[in-house]
Design an enzyme around this catalytic site. Structure first.
Site, PDB file in Angstrom:
ATOM      1  N   ASP A  31       0.853  -1.192   0.000  1.00  0.00           N
ATOM      2  CA  ASP A  31       0.000   0.000   0.000  1.00  0.00           C
ATOM      3  C   ASP A  31       0.891   1.245   0.000  1.00  0.00           C
ATOM      4  O   ASP A  31       1.894   1.306   0.712  1.00  0.00           O
ATOM      5  CB  ASP A  31      -0.907  -0.009   1.248  1.00  0.00           C
ATOM      6  CG  ASP A  31      -2.057   0.961   1.126  1.00  0.00           C
ATOM      7  OD1 ASP A  31      -3.213   0.516   1.069  1.00  0.00           O
ATOM      8  OD2 ASP A  31      -1.800   2.194   1.077  1.00  0.00           O
ATOM      9  N   ASN A  87     -12.771  -3.157   3.108  1.00  0.00           N
ATOM     10  CA  ASN A  87     -13.686  -2.033   3.259  1.00  0.00           C
ATOM     11  C   ASN A  87     -14.677  -2.093   2.110  1.00  0.00           C
ATOM     12  O   ASN A  87     -14.283  -2.255   0.947  1.00  0.00           O
ATOM     13  CB  ASN A  87     -12.915  -0.713   3.223  1.00  0.00           C
ATOM     14  CG  ASN A  87     -11.966  -0.580   4.407  1.00  0.00           C
ATOM     15  OD1 ASN A  87     -12.279  -1.019   5.505  1.00  0.00           O
ATOM     16  ND2 ASN A  87     -10.801   0.006   4.185  1.00  0.00           N
ATOM     17  N   GLY A  93     -15.628   2.722   4.292  1.00  0.00           N
ATOM     18  CA  GLY A  93     -14.287   3.257   4.125  1.00  0.00           C
ATOM     19  C   GLY A  93     -13.630   2.897   2.800  1.00  0.00           C
ATOM     20  O   GLY A  93     -12.427   3.116   2.617  1.00  0.00           O
ATOM     21  N   HIS A 100     -10.465  -5.283  -3.000  1.00  0.00           N
ATOM     22  CA  HIS A 100      -9.100  -5.465  -2.488  1.00  0.00           C
ATOM     23  C   HIS A 100      -9.146  -5.897  -1.043  1.00  0.00           C
ATOM     24  O   HIS A 100     -10.042  -5.507  -0.283  1.00  0.00           O
ATOM     25  CB  HIS A 100      -8.260  -4.199  -2.651  1.00  0.00           C
ATOM     26  CG  HIS A 100      -8.905  -2.949  -2.137  1.00  0.00           C
ATOM     27  ND1 HIS A 100      -9.910  -2.289  -2.819  1.00  0.00           N
ATOM     28  CD2 HIS A 100      -8.697  -2.240  -1.001  1.00  0.00           C
ATOM     29  CE1 HIS A 100     -10.280  -1.236  -2.131  1.00  0.00           C
ATOM     30  NE2 HIS A 100      -9.572  -1.176  -1.014  1.00  0.00           N
ATOM     31  N   HIS A 102      -6.890  -5.847   2.374  1.00  0.00           N
ATOM     32  CA  HIS A 102      -5.734  -5.288   3.071  1.00  0.00           C
ATOM     33  C   HIS A 102      -5.145  -6.390   3.952  1.00  0.00           C
ATOM     34  O   HIS A 102      -5.871  -7.009   4.752  1.00  0.00           O
ATOM     35  CB  HIS A 102      -6.155  -4.139   4.001  1.00  0.00           C
ATOM     36  CG  HIS A 102      -6.771  -2.954   3.320  1.00  0.00           C
ATOM     37  ND1 HIS A 102      -6.070  -1.783   3.092  1.00  0.00           N
ATOM     38  CD2 HIS A 102      -8.017  -2.735   2.836  1.00  0.00           C
ATOM     39  CE1 HIS A 102      -6.869  -0.901   2.499  1.00  0.00           C
ATOM     40  NE2 HIS A 102      -8.061  -1.452   2.344  1.00  0.00           N
TER      41      HIS A 102
END
Ligand code: 5GP
Length: 114
Positions: A31, A87, A93, A100, A102
């Site tokens: 990220d 999210n 968020g 995706h 995280h």
């Protein structure tokens, strides 16, 4: 024609990313704004806007992504524990409209999240 998301542009090689894993179904990269010492994003190459948009036919792909997440956590030495976050939607968020996951670790992670 709708505009490509930033992640589709990364998949297509139009924007650089620090890639840690790639196969025919997915891409994993660091990220750009890490929220933990390790913060990797795992994304499908298939364009799926969000978790809400996942179709039943995508279930094998979602399983594959989780295997990749597990293997990356091992490879990145997150044996103490880690968190996988999706999210979904504006209130969830989500800021990039391409599914995706995280992968966060390398520090104790508080709960509940913000
Ligand atoms: P979301 O808020 O949608 O769950 O997560 C999007 C994530 O993508 C954010 O953590 C943000 O830092 C990351 N991100 C946005 N643009 C880029 C980019 O161009 N490159 C990389 N590597 N990460 C990005």
């Amino acid at each position: 024609m709708t505009e490509k998301t930033i992640f589709k542009r990364i998949i297509d090689g139009e924007i650089p990313a620090n890639v840690v894993f790639e196969d025919d179904q997915c891409l994993a990269f660091h990220d750009v704004n890490p929220q933990a010492p390790t913060h990797v994003l795992v994304i499908p190459k298939k364009e799926i806007a969000s978790l809400e948009a996942v179709a039943d036919e995508d279930i094998p792909l979602i399983g594959h992504l989780h295997r990749v997440l597990r293997d990356l956590a091992r490879q990145l030495d997150l044996g103490d524990g880690y968190r996988v976050v999706v999210n979904c939607g504006a209130s969830g968020g989500q800021t990039v409209d391409h599914l995706h996951f995280h992968l966060l670790g390398g520090r104790p992670l508080g709960w509940p999240p913000g």
